[in-house]
Design a protein around this motif. Structure first.
Motif, PDB file in Angstrom:
ATOM      1  N   SER A  99      15.891  14.005 -20.586  1.00 40.39           N
ATOM      2  CA  SER A  99      16.820  15.153 -20.719  1.00 40.39           C
ATOM      3  C   SER A  99      18.080  14.553 -21.647  1.00 40.39           C
ATOM      4  N   SER A 100      18.452  15.871 -22.630  1.00 33.61           N
ATOM      5  CA  SER A 100      19.516  15.974 -23.901  1.00 33.61           C
ATOM      6  C   SER A 100      20.878  15.628 -23.318  1.00 33.61           C
ATOM      7  N   GLY A 101      20.847  15.489 -20.991  1.00 38.66           N
ATOM      8  CA  GLY A 101      22.046  15.421 -21.508  1.00 38.66           C
ATOM      9  C   GLY A 101      21.951  15.296 -19.287  1.00 38.66           C
ATOM     10  N   ALA A 102      22.852  15.124 -18.570  1.00 41.43           N
ATOM     11  CA  ALA A 102      22.940  14.699 -17.193  1.00 41.43           C
ATOM     12  C   ALA A 102      22.648  16.659 -16.453  1.00 41.43           C
ATOM     13  N   ASP A 103      23.163  17.613 -17.356  1.00 38.09           N
ATOM     14  CA  ASP A 103      23.092  18.649 -16.957  1.00 38.09           C
ATOM     15  C   ASP A 103      22.417  19.480 -17.809  1.00 38.09           C
ATOM     16  N   GLN A 104      21.810  19.299 -18.972  1.00 37.02           N
ATOM     17  CA  GLN A 104      20.080  19.110 -19.008  1.00 37.02           C
ATOM     18  C   GLN A 104      18.916  19.227 -18.549  1.00 37.02           C
ATOM     19  N   PRO A 105      17.700  20.469 -18.726  1.00 39.55           N
ATOM     20  CA  PRO A 105      16.863  20.582 -18.049  1.00 39.55           C
ATOM     21  C   PRO A 105      16.029  19.233 -18.046  1.00 39.55           C
ATOM     22  N   GLN A 106      15.153  18.888 -17.433  1.00 38.39           N
ATOM     23  CA  GLN A 106      14.341  17.542 -17.205  1.00 38.39           C
ATOM     24  C   GLN A 106      12.836  17.602 -18.311  1.00 38.39           C
ATOM     25  N   HIS A 107      12.878  16.826 -18.750  1.00 42.69           N
ATOM     26  CA  HIS A 107      11.016  17.663 -19.142  1.00 42.69           C
ATOM     27  C   HIS A 107      10.251  15.757 -19.253  1.00 42.69           C
ATOM     28  N   PHE A 108       9.449  16.503 -18.602  1.00 42.85           N
ATOM     29  CA  PHE A 108       8.069  14.946 -17.759  1.00 42.85           C
ATOM     30  C   PHE A 108       7.328  14.976 -18.457  1.00 42.85           C
ATOM     31  N   GLY A 109       6.704  13.516 -18.158  1.00 38.59           N
ATOM     32  CA  GLY A 109       5.832  12.906 -17.641  1.00 38.59           C
ATOM     33  C   GLY A 109       4.747  13.278 -17.611  1.00 38.59           C
ATOM     34  N   ASP A 110       3.266  13.106 -18.324  1.00 37.63           N
ATOM     35  CA  ASP A 110       2.264  13.335 -16.978  1.00 37.63           C
ATOM     36  C   ASP A 110       1.717  11.946 -16.086  1.00 37.63           C
ATOM     37  N   GLY A 111       2.714  11.492 -15.801  1.00 37.65           N
ATOM     38  CA  GLY A 111       2.531  10.414 -14.431  1.00 37.65           C
ATOM     39  C   GLY A 111       2.057   9.188 -14.572  1.00 37.65           C
ATOM     40  N   THR A 112       1.919   8.146 -14.669  1.00 37.95           N
ATOM     41  CA  THR A 112       1.331   7.120 -13.647  1.00 37.95           C
ATOM     42  C   THR A 112       0.654   7.457 -12.393  1.00 37.95           C
ATOM     43  N   ARG A 113       0.024   7.335 -12.062  1.00 41.07           N
ATOM     44  CA  ARG A 113      -0.690   7.088 -10.839  1.00 41.07           C
ATOM     45  C   ARG A 113      -1.632   5.472 -10.517  1.00 41.07           C
ATOM     46  N   LEU A 114      -0.008   5.305  -9.460  1.00 41.86           N
ATOM     47  CA  LEU A 114      -0.678   3.723  -9.534  1.00 41.86           C
ATOM     48  C   LEU A 114      -1.491   4.003  -7.361  1.00 41.86           C
ATOM     49  N   SER A 115      -2.056   2.874  -7.142  1.00 43.01           N
ATOM     50  CA  SER A 115      -3.370   3.044  -6.465  1.00 43.01           C
ATOM     51  C   SER A 115      -3.257   1.353  -6.017  1.00 43.01           C
ATOM     52  N   ILE A 116      -2.489   1.387  -4.605  1.00 44.72           N
ATOM     53  CA  ILE A 116      -2.919  -0.198  -4.257  1.00 44.72           C
ATOM     54  C   ILE A 116      -3.867  -0.722  -3.247  1.00 44.72           C
ATOM     55  N   LEU A 117      -5.065  -1.404  -3.239  1.00 47.17           N
ATOM     56  CA  LEU A 117      -5.942  -1.655  -2.056  1.00 47.17           C
ATOM     57  C   LEU A 117      -5.167  -3.150  -1.640  1.00 47.17           C
ATOM     58  N   GLN A 123       0.952  -0.870  -0.269  1.00 47.69           N
ATOM     59  CA  GLN A 123      -0.674  -0.262  -0.119  1.00 47.69           C
ATOM     60  C   GLN A 123       0.771   1.245   0.251  1.00 47.69           C
ATOM     61  N   GLU A 124       2.139   1.648   0.281  1.00 50.88           N
ATOM     62  CA  GLU A 124       2.765   2.110   0.968  1.00 50.88           C
ATOM     63  C   GLU A 124       3.401   2.806  -0.710  1.00 50.88           C
ATOM     64  N   ASP A 125       3.078   1.692  -1.991  1.00 51.15           N
ATOM     65  CA  ASP A 125       3.467   2.037  -3.383  1.00 51.15           C
ATOM     66  C   ASP A 125       2.939   3.397  -3.508  1.00 51.15           C
ATOM     67  N   SER A 126       1.601   2.993  -3.544  1.00 52.13           N
ATOM     68  CA  SER A 126       1.028   3.865  -4.369  1.00 52.13           C
ATOM     69  C   SER A 126       1.465   5.424  -3.655  1.00 52.13           C
ATOM     70  N   ALA A 127       1.238   5.659  -5.243  1.00 51.93           N
ATOM     71  CA  ALA A 127       1.719   6.834  -5.743  1.00 51.93           C
ATOM     72  C   ALA A 127       1.313   7.849  -7.298  1.00 51.93           C
ATOM     73  N   VAL A 128       2.518   8.626  -7.598  1.00 50.37           N
ATOM     74  CA  VAL A 128       1.959   9.286  -9.163  1.00 50.37           C
ATOM     75  C   VAL A 128       3.867   8.759  -9.266  1.00 50.37           C
ATOM     76  N   TYR A 129       4.450   8.457 -10.112  1.00 50.29           N
ATOM     77  CA  TYR A 129       5.222   7.770 -10.915  1.00 50.29           C
ATOM     78  C   TYR A 129       5.623   8.790 -12.158  1.00 50.29           C
ATOM     79  N   LEU A 130       6.577   9.612 -12.497  1.00 55.34           N
ATOM     80  CA  LEU A 130       6.715  10.089 -12.998  1.00 55.34           C
ATOM     81  C   LEU A 130       7.974  10.227 -13.478  1.00 55.34           C
ATOM     82  N   CYS A 131       8.172  10.099 -15.134  1.00 50.81           N
ATOM     83  CA  CYS A 131       9.095   9.673 -15.713  1.00 50.81           C
ATOM     84  C   CYS A 131       9.818  11.325 -16.443  1.00 50.81           C
ATOM     85  N   ALA A 132      11.122  11.568 -16.469  1.00 45.74           N
ATOM     86  CA  ALA A 132      11.420  12.126 -17.136  1.00 45.74           C
ATOM     87  C   ALA A 132      12.811  11.911 -18.301  1.00 45.74           C
TER      88      ALA A 132
END
Lengths: 109, 113
Positions: B95-113, B84-93
């Protein structure tokens, strides 16, 4: 220990009422500081990168500034569509971003 | 061009089941990141890929979590025996390099019953 603190946690403003959000940080060797905007149910949207103290960046009604210990996001004459959570992140030498908890901004018409 | 795409957008599952979350980064971006965001909390770093290798797995909370990236593109985050503690939004981002801005997806909302 590297850390980022954003204040206030929440801010309610009237449309047109200018204000500033704060991001204080302690980090070993700052490579960059990033500001993002996050709308409900969406991923963070990149706004600015600042690399050195004294640097400023502007975009529409937003202006970001950087000192050696903190960054400010100034919002001039905000509109309701500026309502969002604003996130700050710092990038230390090891490249892994350290994120603040965000400031939730609400602009009332 | 297309941004970061994550699927599914929502996932509801029972405690103890395994789940796979997918991330399709921006084309050409070599760096890919997974984060977890709990309600009202900041982003929690999970893992970073440069190409297909993961030089930094330090944020994975337990050995139930694993991730892979193939062809320098798509990545999957797998959570085994969900709690249940795994319930959260998981975001992926990405970038073109480690020192460049990260661009995000809208995430997966995970709910554990």
């Amino acid at each position: 220990e590297d850390q980022v603190t954003q204040s206030p946690e929440a801010l309610r403003l009237q449309e047109g009422e200018s204000s500033s959000l704060n991001c204080s940080y302690t980090v070993s060797g700052l490579r960059g500081l990033f500001w993002y905007r996050q709308d409900p149910g969406k991923g963070p949207e990149f706004l600015f990168t600042l690399y050195s103290a004294g640097e400023e960046k502007e975009k529409e009604r937003l202006k970001a500034t950087l000192t050696k210990k903190e960054s400010f996001l100034h919002i001039t004459a905000p509109k309701p569509e500026d309502s969002a959570t604003y996130l700050c992140a710092v990038q230390p030498i090891n490249y892994q971003l350290i994120w603040g908890a965000g400031t939730k901004l609400i602009i009332k018409p | 061009g297309a941004g970061v795409s994550q699927s599914p957008s929502n996932k509801v599952t029972e405690k103890g089941k395994d789940v796979e979350l997918r991330c399709d980064p921006i084309s050409g971006h070599t760096a890919l990141y997974w984060y977890r965001q709990s309600l009202g909390q900041g982003l929690e770093f999970l893992i970073y890929f440069q190409g297909n290798s993961a030089p930094d797995k330090s944020g994975l909370p337990s050995d139930r979590f694993s991730a892979e990236r193939t062809g320098g593109s798509v990545s999957t985050l797998t959570i085994q025996r969900t709690q249940q503690e795994d319930s959260a939004v998981y975001l992926c981002a990405s970038s073109s390099g480690a020192d460049q801005p990260q661009h995000f997806g809208d995430g997966t909302r995970l709910s554990i019953l």
